[in-house]
Structure formats: structure tokens, C-alpha cells
Write a protein that holds these residues in place. Sequence first.
Motif, PDB file in Angstrom:
ATOM      1  N   LEU A 155       0.459  -1.177   0.401  1.00 35.42           N
ATOM      2  CA  LEU A 155       0.393   0.247   0.170  1.00 35.42           C
ATOM      3  C   LEU A 155       0.632   1.167  -0.210  1.00 35.42           C
ATOM      4  O   LEU A 155       0.443   2.216  -0.765  1.00 35.42           O
ATOM      5  CB  LEU A 155      -0.710   0.003   1.405  1.00 35.42           C
ATOM      6  N   ILE A 156       2.030   1.086   1.003  1.00 39.25           N
ATOM      7  CA  ILE A 156       2.950   2.172   0.880  1.00 39.25           C
ATOM      8  C   ILE A 156       3.500   2.918  -0.382  1.00 39.25           C
ATOM      9  O   ILE A 156       3.771   3.699  -1.355  1.00 39.25           O
ATOM     10  CB  ILE A 156       4.158   2.244   1.721  1.00 39.25           C
ATOM     11  N   LYS A 157       3.999   1.669  -1.168  1.00 37.65           N
ATOM     12  CA  LYS A 157       4.281   1.531  -2.912  1.00 37.65           C
ATOM     13  C   LYS A 157       3.188   2.571  -3.046  1.00 37.65           C
ATOM     14  O   LYS A 157       3.504   3.353  -4.628  1.00 37.65           O
ATOM     15  CB  LYS A 157       5.028   0.591  -3.294  1.00 37.65           C
ATOM     16  N   MET A 158       1.519   1.576  -3.405  1.00 36.60           N
ATOM     17  CA  MET A 158       0.883   2.399  -4.371  1.00 36.60           C
ATOM     18  C   MET A 158       0.660   3.918  -4.124  1.00 36.60           C
ATOM     19  O   MET A 158       0.281   4.059  -5.044  1.00 36.60           O
ATOM     20  CB  MET A 158       0.021   1.541  -3.619  1.00 36.60           C
ATOM     21  N   ILE A 159       0.713   4.344  -2.815  1.00 36.24           N
ATOM     22  CA  ILE A 159       0.553   5.648  -2.178  1.00 36.24           C
ATOM     23  C   ILE A 159       1.974   5.867  -3.232  1.00 36.24           C
ATOM     24  O   ILE A 159       1.559   7.430  -3.034  1.00 36.24           O
ATOM     25  CB  ILE A 159       0.888   6.349  -0.672  1.00 36.24           C
ATOM     26  N   LEU A 160       3.537   5.730  -2.806  1.00 32.85           N
ATOM     27  CA  LEU A 160       4.445   6.277  -3.456  1.00 32.85           C
ATOM     28  C   LEU A 160       4.447   6.383  -5.253  1.00 32.85           C
ATOM     29  O   LEU A 160       5.188   6.872  -5.840  1.00 32.85           O
ATOM     30  CB  LEU A 160       5.451   5.581  -3.360  1.00 32.85           C
ATOM     31  N   ASP A 161       3.336   5.624  -5.688  1.00 32.88           N
ATOM     32  CA  ASP A 161       2.998   5.334  -7.110  1.00 32.88           C
ATOM     33  C   ASP A 161       4.714   4.776  -7.927  1.00 32.88           C
ATOM     34  O   ASP A 161       5.109   4.409  -8.251  1.00 32.88           O
ATOM     35  CB  ASP A 161       3.436   6.855  -7.957  1.00 32.88           C
TER      36      ASP A 161
ATOM     37  N   VAL B 186       4.404  14.709   4.257  1.00 36.28           N
ATOM     38  CA  VAL B 186       4.170  13.549   4.793  1.00 36.28           C
ATOM     39  C   VAL B 186       4.979  12.540   4.682  1.00 36.28           C
ATOM     40  O   VAL B 186       6.524  13.367   4.165  1.00 36.28           O
ATOM     41  CB  VAL B 186       3.296  13.304   3.470  1.00 36.28           C
ATOM     42  N   LEU B 187       5.378  11.962   6.159  1.00 34.65           N
ATOM     43  CA  LEU B 187       7.009  10.943   5.970  1.00 34.65           C
ATOM     44  C   LEU B 187       5.936   9.564   6.088  1.00 34.65           C
ATOM     45  O   LEU B 187       5.133   9.174   7.221  1.00 34.65           O
ATOM     46  CB  LEU B 187       7.387  11.414   8.041  1.00 34.65           C
ATOM     47  N   ILE B 188       6.146   9.125   5.649  1.00 34.74           N
ATOM     48  CA  ILE B 188       6.124   7.731   5.044  1.00 34.74           C
ATOM     49  C   ILE B 188       7.384   7.008   6.229  1.00 34.74           C
ATOM     50  O   ILE B 188       8.185   6.756   5.151  1.00 34.74           O
ATOM     51  CB  ILE B 188       5.955   7.259   3.512  1.00 34.74           C
ATOM     52  N   LEU B 189       7.304   6.366   7.191  1.00 36.54           N
ATOM     53  CA  LEU B 189       8.357   5.232   7.792  1.00 36.54           C
ATOM     54  C   LEU B 189       7.728   3.649   7.867  1.00 36.54           C
ATOM     55  O   LEU B 189       7.237   3.805   8.121  1.00 36.54           O
ATOM     56  CB  LEU B 189       8.695   5.612   8.870  1.00 36.54           C
ATOM     57  N   ASP B 190       8.793   2.893   7.229  1.00 40.90           N
ATOM     58  CA  ASP B 190       8.755   1.388   6.627  1.00 40.90           C
ATOM     59  C   ASP B 190       9.278   0.673   8.116  1.00 40.90           C
ATOM     60  O   ASP B 190      10.796   1.389   7.488  1.00 40.90           O
ATOM     61  CB  ASP B 190       8.370   1.224   5.789  1.00 40.90           C
ATOM     62  N   GLU B 191       9.403   0.166   8.698  1.00 41.54           N
ATOM     63  CA  GLU B 191       9.365   0.351  10.433  1.00 41.54           C
ATOM     64  C   GLU B 191      10.775   1.139  10.549  1.00 41.54           C
ATOM     65  O   GLU B 191      12.591   0.302  10.937  1.00 41.54           O
ATOM     66  CB  GLU B 191      10.286  -1.156   9.625  1.00 41.54           C
TER      67      GLU B 191
ATOM     68  N   THR C  59       2.051  14.670   8.563  1.00 37.92           N
ATOM     69  CA  THR C  59       1.278  13.961   8.094  1.00 37.92           C
ATOM     70  C   THR C  59       1.669  12.327   8.768  1.00 37.92           C
ATOM     71  O   THR C  59       3.530  12.858   8.056  1.00 37.92           O
ATOM     72  CB  THR C  59       0.428  13.193   6.969  1.00 37.92           C
ATOM     73  N   ILE C  60       2.094  11.693   9.461  1.00 39.29           N
ATOM     74  CA  ILE C  60       3.075  10.173   9.529  1.00 39.29           C
ATOM     75  C   ILE C  60       2.217   9.218   9.298  1.00 39.29           C
ATOM     76  O   ILE C  60       0.716   8.864   9.491  1.00 39.29           O
ATOM     77  CB  ILE C  60       3.801  10.376  10.813  1.00 39.29           C
ATOM     78  N   ILE C  61       2.675   8.265   8.083  1.00 37.10           N
ATOM     79  CA  ILE C  61       2.131   6.790   8.067  1.00 37.10           C
ATOM     80  C   ILE C  61       3.271   6.495   8.326  1.00 37.10           C
ATOM     81  O   ILE C  61       4.367   6.293   7.669  1.00 37.10           O
ATOM     82  CB  ILE C  61       1.475   6.844   6.858  1.00 37.10           C
ATOM     83  N   THR C  62       3.125   5.719   9.382  1.00 35.63           N
ATOM     84  CA  THR C  62       3.913   3.969   9.326  1.00 35.63           C
ATOM     85  C   THR C  62       3.565   2.914   9.701  1.00 35.63           C
ATOM     86  O   THR C  62       2.345   2.312   9.514  1.00 35.63           O
ATOM     87  CB  THR C  62       4.611   4.979  11.025  1.00 35.63           C
ATOM     88  N   VAL C  63       4.461   1.961   9.557  1.00 38.75           N
ATOM     89  CA  VAL C  63       4.359   0.763   9.509  1.00 38.75           C
ATOM     90  C   VAL C  63       5.380   0.376  10.420  1.00 38.75           C
ATOM     91  O   VAL C  63       6.778   0.657  11.020  1.00 38.75           O
ATOM     92  CB  VAL C  63       4.891   0.236   8.214  1.00 38.75           C
ATOM     93  N   SER C  64       4.743  -0.194  11.908  1.00 38.78           N
ATOM     94  CA  SER C  64       5.810  -0.609  12.818  1.00 38.78           C
ATOM     95  C   SER C  64       5.513  -1.915  13.332  1.00 38.78           C
ATOM     96  O   SER C  64       4.221  -1.940  13.930  1.00 38.78           O
ATOM     97  CB  SER C  64       6.278   0.597  13.718  1.00 38.78           C
ATOM     98  N   HIS C  65       6.565  -2.967  13.970  1.00 42.62           N
ATOM     99  CA  HIS C  65       6.015  -3.352  15.127  1.00 42.62           C
ATOM    100  C   HIS C  65       6.604  -3.381  16.451  1.00 42.62           C
ATOM    101  O   HIS C  65       6.943  -4.311  17.254  1.00 42.62           O
ATOM    102  CB  HIS C  65       6.582  -5.320  14.589  1.00 42.62           C
ATOM    103  N   ASP C  66       7.104  -2.352  16.691  1.00 41.73           N
ATOM    104  CA  ASP C  66       7.774  -1.979  17.558  1.00 41.73           C
ATOM    105  C   ASP C  66       6.269  -1.073  18.412  1.00 41.73           C
ATOM    106  O   ASP C  66       6.589  -0.231  18.470  1.00 41.73           O
ATOM    107  CB  ASP C  66       8.540  -0.894  18.139  1.00 41.73           C
TER     108      ASP C  66
END
Length: 571
Positions: free
Chosen positions: A354-360, A449-454, A477-484
Motif C-alpha cells: 500500500l505504501i508503494k501504491m501511495i508513492l506511485d 508527509v513522512l512515510i516510515l516503514d519499520e 502527516t505521519i504514516i508508519t508501519v512498525s512492529h515496535d
Amino acid sequence: MHTNQQVVLKVMNLEKSFYLRKVLDNIQFEIKNGERIGLVGYNGTGKTTLANILIGKISPDKGVIEKSTDLTIGFLSQSIDYEVSDFHQSLAGSKSKGIFQHASELGLHKVFDWEEDRLNHLSGGEKLKLALSMVWATKPDLLILDEPTNHLDFHGIEWLVTELEKFQGPVLIISHDRHFLDKTVKRVFELEHGKLHFYNGNYSDYRKEKQHRVENQQHQYSVQQRQIEMVELQMEQLKSWSEKGHRNSTKQGRDFGPKEYHRVKAKKRDNQVKSKMKRLQNELEKNKFEKPAEEVQIRFQFDTQGKRGKRIIEAKRLKKSYKDRTLFYNANFYINHGERVGLLGGNGCGKTTLIKMILDQESYTEGDLWRSDSIKIAYLSQDVDDLPSDKTSIEALGFTDRESVLKARTLLANLGLKEALINKPIGTLSLGERTRVKLVDMLMKEYDVLILDEPTNHLDLPSREQLENTLSEFTGTIITVSHDYYFLNKLCERLLVFENQQIQRFEMKPEEYFNKDVKKEVNHEEALLIIENKIAMILGELSIIDQKDPKYRVLDQEFKELLKQKKELIG
């Protein structure tokens, strides 16, 4: 747990240097059977280097490692880039049965049916789970896990904790995951300035004891500094008396006696000064207390310009599928300016996609994904291997004007990247140090917008805590994927949850989301209690009024209604 405390591996006088920087200096320790050890320390202190020496991947400059010849070490590398070819080989090999079993316990089903295309599209978490399954299938005697929870989802972390409890041999875990270390380790080795320090207990115990040791060292250092000042003061006094004596002994005059007296006295003073100096130096050499190293203060700074339009991303009936697999379908959600949104879901559910889709960078199969044209997006990916390995940090960042170079150097230093490291090729930096270089790149440019993947994957603990504090000051805006979960909970107040091939938006923090079922149960019990109290009150009233009373019928009706509600709640 094994009661047998035999030594499985012994390390003596270990030394290793890179580019004249000594990362391991006279390291000595033993690992006994059944031990659970956490190896902690700042990024770039040499934790991964030590692990690679233990498994024989690199050689030390000096020192001995004693282990039995038939000792099998299961090693999980931090950078899980032993890509698809390794998985193909292992999945076709003789140990594949064990791999499939462990993989399915981790939630990866029917791995043996996966085609080349599926293996080429593994998420970070899926790669890690396969790698873990491969390590487990070798039936190791000793486990060395380098950042094992970096890409694991909540289910995967719980599985690993349980498996480690069952595992009989010793385990050495390199990790910055506070929650995971507290659940698994009983001893902590801390690597600092090339030396190893030992602590008993889990991570929280280590932090308390470390704080205590630092305060103690600070106290002893202060006491010693006061002693030094006192002795220096005495010496100054003796010196000035000695000089006075010498002056008096050379004064013009006929009287030889007093001159000789002053000369002898001055000489005596000189000897006193010298012996006092010697005594002080000996004492210091014997019991020298170093000034405790300050904990690195890390500062991030962000700047984002005025608010943009309210809604910045919107999905309608969004679908993404590969040949034989649908990640999600009919997804409807939105993200507004200034929101902090956490993406939650198991490995391989499509968060990074999904992140990659948002980033085209990736197309979608059906539906619509709208993104405001006026926003500037910065993306910190899980992969920090895409920086040019032969360039230095400043060269890689591409700044040439003096002001930018100065600002970048300051930011890198604030992030704990020392001057010496800034001038080294990126190829020699640890993954955590490379993550810092990427962060500086984001900090130098003004994004909305900051998109942070782990984002915390390769960061040490002080940097994690500083990043949490800094991001809370960021106004975009912050969109983040994290398992922490610690990090996610501190940062996000909204969630996009990926479950059963759906994406749903929730207006709550991760903690609330995980406890929402508990809340439901509590509410359910409360509702039942209220109904039972009402029933008791009505029964009390009904017993004291006449059946002909018009109020009797109303109360009777209410009583039947409450019984019906109670039945529904119980049923």
C-alpha cells in the motif's frame, strides 16, 4: 530449562579493529548451557561483528574462541537479504520438512507450493519468518539471533518467545526491542567503547543497574577530583614557599648562615613537592576513576510549511492482487493532513505494498487511490542497502554548499554519528548508522508527509526514544508501519488495520485496538449487572402493589422486557 551449566563456548582476549578503530578490545566471556543473554549497545559498537566472529564468518585480529567441534550454531543474520536463491535451495533440500512445519506455525501456509513469483514478492516479515524456520530446522545447539523481531508481527513475536522457552540450548540475542528482551533474557552483555560489561536480569533490570553504576562512578569521580584539587593546592603552597626560600638564599648580603638556611629549606621543600607529586600520581594510577561517558543526546528537527488541504489521501473500492493471491479488496479509507496513522496487520498482508501504491511505485488492480498533488512525501524504507557503499555520508547526501554541509554534519553528529564515521565509506557503516544517514536526508528537506516503514528497525534505544519525541513535534502527516508496539503506541492515534483481505480505519491507538475485545466483555458484564438490579427492584415493587393497580401492568410489561434483554445477553 537445563540445570546443566556446562560451558558451551568460551571467548578469551578477543580483539578486532576496522580502519584503525578498535571495535573489540580484550573481550572475554563464557556462554553456558541454557543461558539467555541479551547483547546490547549503541549502533556501530561491534555487536554484529562479535556475532560474525563467533560463527566463524570473520576472523579476529587476536584471541581464542573455544567450542566443541560438533557445536551447531543457528545464526539469524540482521540483514535478511539472503534472498530468494537461498530459500529455493533450502526449500528443495533434505531439511525442508522441518522448515515447512515451522513456517506454518509462524503463519506462512503451504510454503512448499509457492512459485518463483511468490518467493520474489516476499515481504520483510515473510523473509524473516522463512529465515527463522531455516535456522530452527538445522536443530542448533546454540542460537545467535541478530535483531530477530525487526520484521516480525505480533503473532510472530509471541511464537518466538514461546519457542525460545522450549529451546534447551543457550541463546544470544542482539536486540533493541525493549519488550522482547524483557520477556526472554536473564543476563545482559553491554558492548561499550570496545569493552564488554556484564549485568544480571532482563533489560529493565540492566537499565536500573546501569543507572546505578553510572551514578556511583560519577560520585567516585567527583570525590577524586576534590582530592586532586586539595593536593594541587597544597603543592602550590609548597612551591611558593620553596621559591621564596630560593629567593632568600640568593639575596645579596654578608651573612652566609641565613642564606644557607634558606637554601637547605628550599631544597627540602623541592623534595617534598616531588615526593607528593609522585605519591599522587601513583595513587591515581592505582585507583583512577574515569569520568562516566554521557549518554548521547540525539536531536532531530523537523520543519513543515503551512497546512495544506484537509484530506490528502483517499481510497475507494481499492483492490490489489497478484496472479494467484489477493492482498485486499473493496478498501475504502482516507487520511487527513496532520494525522499520525499506524498500519497494522500480519506479515504479507500488503502494508508495504500500500505504501508503494501511495508513492506511485506499484499499480493497483481495481478501484481508485487519490493523492493530493500539493504534498511533498519523504519515504524511509526497510531497505537501507540502497546507499552508495563507496561514498561517505556527506557525499551520499549530495550537499555541496557550505551551509547545507555544516547542517548535515551537525545533524549526523546529533544522531550519534561521530566525526570519524562521517568521513568513512557507507559500506563500512552498520545498518543502524545507515538508517541515520537516511533520516538526515529526510530532515534536511521540508516534507509534509513522512512515510516510515519499520523506522526503528536498526536504531539503538536512545535513538528510538529520541525519534519518538521528535516525531511527536512534527506538524505534518505521519504514516508508519512498525512492529515496535512501544513506538507505535507513543506515536499513532489512528490505525489502518489489514485483516481478512480488508483495510479498515479505526479512530484509536494500538493499545485501545488490542484491548477492544476486553472492553466489550467488561461492558457486557456491566450491562448484565444493571439489568439484574432493575429486575430485583421491579420484583420488589410488584410484591407490594395490588394487581388491579394500573401501575402493576406497566411494571409487569417492563419486567418481561428486561427478562428478554437478559436472555439475549446470556445467549
